[in-house]
Design a protein around this motif. Structure first.
Motif, PDB file in Angstrom:
ATOM      1  N   THR A   6      48.718  -9.044  -2.411  1.00 50.63           N
ATOM      2  CA  THR A   6      47.460  -9.624  -2.858  1.00 50.63           C
ATOM      3  C   THR A   6      47.710 -10.780  -3.820  1.00 50.63           C
ATOM      4  N   VAL A   7      48.651 -10.590  -4.741  1.00 49.36           N
ATOM      5  CA  VAL A   7      49.003 -11.636  -5.696  1.00 49.36           C
ATOM      6  C   VAL A   7      49.513 -12.874  -4.964  1.00 49.36           C
ATOM      7  N   ALA A   8      50.395 -12.677  -4.003  1.00 48.62           N
ATOM      8  CA  ALA A   8      50.936 -13.807  -3.241  1.00 48.62           C
ATOM      9  C   ALA A   8      49.833 -14.537  -2.491  1.00 48.62           C
ATOM     10  N   PHE A   9      48.880 -13.797  -1.958  1.00 48.51           N
ATOM     11  CA  PHE A   9      47.738 -14.403  -1.278  1.00 48.51           C
ATOM     12  C   PHE A   9      46.969 -15.313  -2.232  1.00 48.51           C
ATOM     13  N   ALA A  10      46.692 -14.817  -3.443  1.00 52.06           N
ATOM     14  CA  ALA A  10      45.940 -15.603  -4.422  1.00 52.06           C
ATOM     15  C   ALA A  10      46.716 -16.845  -4.855  1.00 52.06           C
ATOM     16  N   ILE A  62      44.083 -13.580 -11.705  1.00 49.86           N
ATOM     17  CA  ILE A  62      44.051 -12.827 -10.451  1.00 49.86           C
ATOM     18  C   ILE A  62      43.572 -11.405 -10.741  1.00 49.86           C
ATOM     19  N   ILE A  63      42.527 -10.994 -10.038  1.00 50.72           N
ATOM     20  CA  ILE A  63      41.995  -9.632 -10.154  1.00 50.72           C
ATOM     21  C   ILE A  63      42.141  -8.990  -8.774  1.00 50.72           C
ATOM     22  N   PRO A  64      43.215  -8.219  -8.555  1.00 57.09           N
ATOM     23  CA  PRO A  64      43.528  -7.728  -7.208  1.00 57.09           C
ATOM     24  C   PRO A  64      42.753  -6.465  -6.846  1.00 57.09           C
ATOM     25  N   ALA A  65      41.792  -6.600  -5.954  1.00 55.77           N
ATOM     26  CA  ALA A  65      40.985  -5.458  -5.531  1.00 55.77           C
ATOM     27  C   ALA A  65      41.031  -5.283  -4.022  1.00 55.77           C
ATOM     28  N   ALA A  66      42.095  -5.773  -3.398  1.00 56.80           N
ATOM     29  CA  ALA A  66      42.282  -5.605  -1.959  1.00 56.80           C
ATOM     30  C   ALA A  66      43.254  -4.453  -1.721  1.00 56.80           C
ATOM     31  N   SER A 110      39.213  -6.458  -0.181  1.00 54.83           N
ATOM     32  CA  SER A 110      39.354  -6.175   1.250  1.00 54.83           C
ATOM     33  C   SER A 110      38.052  -6.459   1.985  1.00 54.83           C
ATOM     34  N   SER A 111      38.148  -6.594   3.304  1.00 53.42           N
ATOM     35  CA  SER A 111      36.963  -6.864   4.114  1.00 53.42           C
ATOM     36  C   SER A 111      35.939  -5.735   4.004  1.00 53.42           C
ATOM     37  N   GLU A 112      36.409  -4.525   3.729  1.00 53.40           N
ATOM     38  CA  GLU A 112      35.511  -3.371   3.621  1.00 53.40           C
ATOM     39  C   GLU A 112      34.496  -3.556   2.495  1.00 53.40           C
ATOM     40  N   TYR A 113      34.937  -4.181   1.402  1.00 51.08           N
ATOM     41  CA  TYR A 113      34.063  -4.313   0.230  1.00 51.08           C
ATOM     42  C   TYR A 113      33.738  -5.756  -0.113  1.00 51.08           C
ATOM     43  N   PHE A 114      34.130  -6.690   0.745  1.00 51.59           N
ATOM     44  CA  PHE A 114      33.933  -8.106   0.442  1.00 51.59           C
ATOM     45  C   PHE A 114      32.461  -8.445   0.219  1.00 51.59           C
ATOM     46  N   PHE A 163      37.532 -13.733  -2.782  1.00 52.47           N
ATOM     47  CA  PHE A 163      38.287 -13.997  -1.566  1.00 52.47           C
ATOM     48  C   PHE A 163      38.452 -12.695  -0.784  1.00 52.47           C
ATOM     49  N   GLU A 164      38.455 -12.815   0.524  1.00 57.14           N
ATOM     50  CA  GLU A 164      38.639 -11.661   1.400  1.00 57.14           C
ATOM     51  C   GLU A 164      40.069 -11.635   1.921  1.00 57.14           C
ATOM     52  N   ALA A 165      40.731 -10.497   1.789  1.00 61.34           N
ATOM     53  CA  ALA A 165      42.089 -10.330   2.322  1.00 61.34           C
ATOM     54  C   ALA A 165      42.345  -8.851   2.544  1.00 61.34           C
ATOM     55  N   ASN A 166      43.047  -8.541   3.592  1.00 57.75           N
ATOM     56  CA  ASN A 166      43.432  -7.153   3.866  1.00 57.75           C
ATOM     57  C   ASN A 166      44.935  -7.033   3.664  1.00 57.75           C
TER      58      ASN A 166
END
Length: 226
Positions: free
Chosen positions: A82-86, A7-11, A55-59, A72-75
């Protein structure tokens, strides 16, 4: 062999330096921080699936970079969210690795060694550790290594005397219940994991760790890269 999700969290609320999100900061003419992370753990026996959550800003920007990862796109508001989303995207995977895309370390083998040790040792959590620099105290999470074991963890305390900071973490699904999505980062699972006697080991890197959360530390990285 079990798969591992990197997981690489960038959101979330990505902070910026000069208007640029930290994970897009350049570290060479043809490289930048998030690309560096997407190219980690290419030489391990374990099958590692890489997931960048942005995030959607940089997706769209990140998608165009053609990185060695699924995007993956997530805000989200926190790293833990973010981790839970992944994790939810890959219910079939029970082992996880997290590296932070606004950081750099020259000894990239430490992550491969961390993954190999995690898989072979049958532990719940493995930590990638670096010797903390004086200017980093109060900015990073620190752990106490005593008699070959991690015995305590402290988050961002400038008065902490512990010699090592954690900068990467692998864990299995048994530790997912320790993740609170309202907490800012995954390091907050270390203390309760110790208190609940989870099996934890570590890998210590030989070289320095750079957290490019401030312009001054990014300059330290650029001086090192010259």
């Amino acid at each position: 062999m079990d798969k591992m999700l990197h997981i690489i969290p960038a959101a979330g609320k990505a902070s910026r330096i000069g208007g640029i999100p930290k994970f897009l900061l350049p570290i060479a003419s043809d490289n930048f921080l998030i690309k560096f992370h997407s190219n980690l753990v290419n030489n391990v026996d374990t099958h590692v699936h890489k997931a960048i959550v942005v995030s959607s800003e940089y997706f769209e920007t990140v998608k165009r970079l053609e990185l060695n990862a699924e995007i993956f796109e997530a805000n989200t508001s926190t790293m833990n969210e973010t981790v839970a989303f992944a994790i939810d995207r890959f219910p079939e995977i029970n082992n996880y690795l997290l590296t932070m895309p606004d950081t750099f370390f020259n000894d990239s083998d430490v992550i491969e060694n961390l993954v190999e040790k995690f898989v072979k040792s049958n532990v719940d959590i493995s930590l990638g550790l670096w010797k903390i620099q004086n200017y980093q105290k109060g900015k990073l999470g620190q752990v106490l290594v005593k008699d070959g074991e991690i015995t305590d963890a402290v988050d961002k305390d400038k008065n902490c005397k512990y010699q090592h900071a954690w900068g990467a973490i692998a864990w299995n699904s048994s530790a997912n219940k320790l993740i609170n999505v309202k907490e800012s980062h995954i390091g907050y699972i270390i203390k309760p994991a110790l208190e609940n006697r989870y099996k934890i080991n570590y890998e210590i890197a030989d070289n320095k760790y750079y957290d490019c959360g401030t312009f001054d530390e990014y300059l330290e990285l650029l001086r090192f890269k010259k």
